[in-house]
Design a protein around this motif. Structure first.
Motif, short mmCIF file in Angstrom:
data_model
loop_
_atom_site.label_atom_id
_atom_site.label_comp_id
_atom_site.label_asym_id
_atom_site.label_seq_id
_atom_site.Cartn_x
_atom_site.Cartn_y
_atom_site.Cartn_z
N LEU A 78 40.80 21.30 -2.94
CA LEU A 78 39.67 20.93 -3.80
C LEU A 78 38.37 21.40 -3.15
N ALA A 79 37.57 22.15 -3.90
CA ALA A 79 36.31 22.68 -3.38
C ALA A 79 35.25 21.59 -3.31
N ARG A 80 34.45 21.61 -2.25
CA ARG A 80 33.34 20.67 -2.09
C ARG A 80 32.14 21.42 -1.49
N TRP A 81 30.97 21.18 -2.06
CA TRP A 81 29.74 21.79 -1.57
C TRP A 81 28.93 20.70 -0.87
N GLN A 82 28.70 20.88 0.41
CA GLN A 82 27.88 19.94 1.17
C GLN A 82 26.43 20.36 1.04
N ILE A 120 21.44 21.87 -12.64
CA ILE A 120 22.44 22.93 -12.62
C ILE A 120 21.76 24.29 -12.40
N ASP A 121 20.59 24.48 -13.02
CA ASP A 121 19.87 25.73 -12.82
C ASP A 121 19.45 25.90 -11.37
N ARG A 122 19.01 24.80 -10.75
CA ARG A 122 18.60 24.87 -9.34
C ARG A 122 19.80 25.20 -8.46
N LEU A 123 20.92 24.55 -8.74
CA LEU A 123 22.12 24.83 -7.96
C LEU A 123 22.57 26.28 -8.15
N ALA A 124 22.42 26.78 -9.37
CA ALA A 124 22.82 28.16 -9.63
C ALA A 124 22.01 29.13 -8.77
N VAL A 125 20.72 28.85 -8.61
CA VAL A 125 19.87 29.71 -7.78
C VAL A 125 20.32 29.68 -6.32
N GLU A 126 20.76 28.50 -5.84
CA GLU A 126 21.11 28.33 -4.43
C GLU A 126 22.54 28.74 -4.11
N LEU A 127 23.38 28.92 -5.13
CA LEU A 127 24.81 29.05 -4.91
C LEU A 127 25.18 30.27 -4.07
N HIS A 128 24.59 31.41 -4.38
CA HIS A 128 24.95 32.64 -3.66
C HIS A 128 24.76 32.46 -2.15
N HIS A 129 23.61 31.88 -1.75
CA HIS A 129 23.35 31.68 -0.33
C HIS A 129 24.28 30.62 0.26
N GLY A 135 23.94 15.91 -1.21
CA GLY A 135 25.18 15.43 -0.62
C GLY A 135 26.38 16.21 -1.14
N THR A 136 27.52 15.54 -1.24
CA THR A 136 28.75 16.22 -1.65
C THR A 136 28.76 16.48 -3.15
N ILE A 137 29.01 17.74 -3.54
CA ILE A 137 29.08 18.14 -4.93
C ILE A 137 30.50 18.61 -5.21
N GLY A 138 31.12 18.05 -6.26
CA GLY A 138 32.51 18.35 -6.57
C GLY A 138 32.68 19.65 -7.34
N ALA A 139 33.95 19.97 -7.62
CA ALA A 139 34.30 21.27 -8.19
C ALA A 139 33.73 21.47 -9.59
N GLU A 140 33.70 20.41 -10.42
CA GLU A 140 33.26 20.59 -11.80
C GLU A 140 31.80 21.03 -11.86
N THR A 141 30.93 20.34 -11.11
CA THR A 141 29.51 20.72 -11.06
C THR A 141 29.35 22.06 -10.39
N LEU A 142 30.14 22.30 -9.37
CA LEU A 142 30.08 23.56 -8.62
C LEU A 142 30.36 24.75 -9.54
N GLU A 169 27.46 32.34 1.17
CA GLU A 169 27.28 33.17 2.37
C GLU A 169 27.21 32.31 3.63
N ARG A 170 26.58 31.14 3.55
CA ARG A 170 26.43 30.27 4.72
C ARG A 170 27.70 29.48 5.03
N GLY A 171 28.65 29.46 4.12
CA GLY A 171 29.86 28.68 4.34
C GLY A 171 29.68 27.20 4.05
N ASP A 172 28.69 26.86 3.18
CA ASP A 172 28.46 25.45 2.84
C ASP A 172 29.54 24.90 1.91
N ILE A 173 30.30 25.80 1.28
CA ILE A 173 31.34 25.37 0.35
C ILE A 173 32.68 25.41 1.06
N GLY A 174 33.27 24.26 1.22
CA GLY A 174 34.52 24.16 1.96
C GLY A 174 35.65 23.58 1.13
#
Length: 654
Positions: free
Chosen positions: A438-442, A401-410, A447-454, A413-418
């Protein structure tokens, strides 16, 4: 052997050492589990003579580790304390010796305990021959499920296509199988037929028809051996695993079946013994079943059905899977979150939580060594004041979760969350009338990360508002440009607790809706129970403004929290969405169905439209419809879809 004695003089260790046993002795229960695991001992001895309460507590601390690693636990009791044997047995003891006893009698008891541990070790290595053999076929869904033992013997997956299974039979045996199935009926629900099967030899298949569901259960009996009990086959088909089958699964995968790095999680519930003591064994068993369901749901959400979930004994569960470490960390996070939610025990709420030990398989590992390393990590987690997870033989590092938190802002910006869209269907007509966004992060690695983890990552990065704004903007922009076939659908958007708490959010949100061009009157705003707890008055004011502006409102995941009735009284709502777990109880016990019926009746009495989430089977839909539910969403209709896939589905339906 490992000896825990509360006496000042530890004569037992001396007696055992003189007889050639390698002894690790301890006088305090603290850290006993870790010391037992580190010792490599197969036999533990707890001297409870004159210290019954301490002995029971120590046995409970060691019992799960002993059982998970296929060992034996010898408890020594005073002659006048035989009543404690039941409590010691329930805590995990496998053998007992009452004083007074001679040195020879003590050594004989040790030998019996050692043979028990050796027998357990042999069974671990024996493979699938000990596993129940059978299968189940559901003619309604056309789904076929094999027990793990039969799947291993046939070298196929546990849920193959029917055609795949029939290819193991020659033409004549296929005709015999078909004839046997056809001759079963309500008046003749059981039959059998014999044939040869590669890898097994001559077998008899005993078929049983469930006249209520139409399902067929089969017990496969190799001729010359005793068939497994039908109940054991049904348990295996239902997904239940025990410690023995878990070890055999690990042995097979360590021998070369693994399709990736093999990891093991051992999960131990906190404070479980308090529930057993306060509410009794029946309540404890019900809680364990609920806990195992939560663990399985969490695992399947991240990894699908390829992972193993088993109960190792007591309140300890095992999860084993072949997957990259990052996904394992996600599974551990999700399991910890699921088990941290309160459980209902009788008329009370029990908050347990868990501790987790993680181990990755090394080339030199066998099942016993891998489980012991996972047990050591679990023992370290239990001894920690705060850590939920400990990793065996690893340096640790940042949590996923900490790693994802670091990457989330970018990623934003890149539109990876659809956005994906899950259809909502009117039960009366079968017509798709709306969708939930429903939000999904590719993620490139996970791979695909769902809304709860996101959103967990967003909370860690203090990006909840930014992520929510992004999801709302993407969903509204997408919906405003839907093709004509989707032009009458309603769009449901989720609002977060951070949205509710924002000053002036209603105006900001309505400006965003108007700028997108999507009509307010086709918009439904969903708020979960957990997002409302802090300030119902603020939430009620916000929903009133949004309803006055033309939107509709819904409370999501109803049934997961414990303040639901307060929400229904305080909030201006149009829809009530029944949580997946509650909706699926409609096909459960009579008590389960009464609860679901009560929720639906209450909602309709308040003038609310009822939407059931997570509907997966025709039986669930039929039960919900009979109780008055009006709309459903779930895999029975479709999984979350892209706009293109949703358009194709609507065109096909129409």
């Amino acid at each position: 052997m490992f000896v825990l004695s509360f006496r000042q003089r530890d004569e037992l260790a001396s007696v055992a050492a003189a007889a050639g046993w390698q002894v690790v002795a301890a006088r305090r229960a603290g850290g006993a589990e870790r010391r037992f695991l580190s010792s490599g001992a197969a036999v533990a001895v707890i001297d409870a003579r004159g210290a019954t309460a301490d002995g029971i507590a120590a046995t409970a601390a060691l019992g799960s580790a002993v059982e998970a690693n296929g060992g034996a636990l010898l408890a020594l009791v005073s002659r006048g304390e035989n009543g404690s044997i039941t409590a010691l047995f329930d805590s995990g003891a496998t053998h007992f010796l009452a004083s007074p006893f001679s040195d020879a009698e003590f050594l004989q008891a040790l030998r019996f305990a050692s043979r028990h541990a050796e027998r357990m070790a042999r069974e671990w290595q024996a493979g699938a021959v000990f596993a129940p053999l059978g299968w189940r076929y559901d003619p309604v869904t056309r789904s076929l499920l094999l027990t793990p033992g039969l799947a291993a013997l046939l070298d196929c997956v546990e849920a193959p296509r029917l055609r795949t299974l029939l290819l193991h039979l020659d033409h004549g045996d296929r005709l015999a199988a078909t004839a046997a199935i056809r001759r079963m009926s309500g008046t003749r629900p059981a039959t059998a037929f014999a044939h040869d099967l590669d890898g097994i030899g001559r077998i008899v298949q005993h078929l049983q028809l469930d006249t209520d569901t139409g399902r067929i259960d089969a017990v496969v009996e190799p001729l010359g051996s005793k068939p497994e009990p039908a109940a054991e086959v049904r348990e295996a088909l239902a997904g239940a695993r025990d410690a023995g089958s878990a070890r055999r699964w690990l042995t097979r995968h360590l021998a070369g079946e693994a399709a990736g790095p093999l990891h093991v999680l051992l999960i131990a519930l906190n404070r479980f013994e308090m529930v057993n003591t306060a509410y009794g064994r029946a309540a404890g068993d019900a809680l364990l079943r609920s806990a195992q369901t939560r663990v399985k749901d969490a695992v399947q959400e991240i990894l699908g059905r390829d992972a193993l979930v088993a109960r190792m004994g007591g309140s300890t569960f095992l999860v084993a899977m072949c997957a990259p470490r990052l996904r394992i960390d996600l599974v551990a996070e999700r399991i910890a979150s699921a088990l941290a939610r309160p459980f209902v025990s009788g008329d009370s709420i029990a908050v347990l939580g868990c501790r987790i030990g993680l181990a990755e398989a090394f080339p030199e590992d066998d099942a016993a060594r891998l489980l012991r390393r996972a047990s050591e990590a679990l023992a370290e987690a239990r001894e920690s004041d705060s850590a939920t997870l400990r990793v065996a033989d690893a340096d640790g590092g940042s949590a996923t979760i900490d790693r994802l938190a670091v990457e989330l802002h970018h990623a934003i910006e890149r539109g990876d969350i659809g956005i994906l869209l899950q259809p909502q269907v009117a039960i009366a007509t079968g017509e798709i009338i709306g969708v939930e966004a429903l939000a999904r992060w590719q993620h490139p690695a996970l791979g695909t990360i769902g809304a709860e983890t996101l959103f967990a990552a967003a909370q860690r990065a203090d990006l909840e508002i930014g992520l929510s704004d992004h999801i709302q903007s993407v969903a509204l922009k997408q919906a405003a440009s839907w093709p004509a076939v989707l032009s009458n659908l309603r769009l449901s958007l989720n609002l977060t607790a951070a949205d509710i708490a924002r000053p002036g959010f209603a105006d900001l949100f309505l400006d965003r809706v108007d700028a997108s061009g999507f009509p307010r009157t086709r918009l439904t705003l969903e708020i979960t129970e957990s997002g409302l707890i802090e300030d119902l008055g603020v939430a009620a004011g916000l929903l009133s403004l949004l309803r006055g502006a033309g939107c509709r409102t819904a409370i999501d995941d109803f049934g997961t929290g414990y303040s639901s009735l307060a929400y229904l009284k305080a909030l201006p709502l149009d829809y009530l969405k029944i949580d997946k777990k509650l909706a699926q109880d409609i096909t459960g016990s009579p008590r389960d169905r009464i609860v679901v019926r009560g929720v639906i009746d209450m909602a309709r009495s308040l003038g609310l439209t009822v939407i059931a989430e997570g509907v997966e089977t025709p039986e669930q839909l039929e039960g919900l419809a009979a109780e008055g539910c009006q709309i459903y969403q779930g895999f029975l209709c479709a999984e979350p879809l892209s706009v293109t896939a949703l358009t194709a589905l609507l065109a096909k339906v129409c």
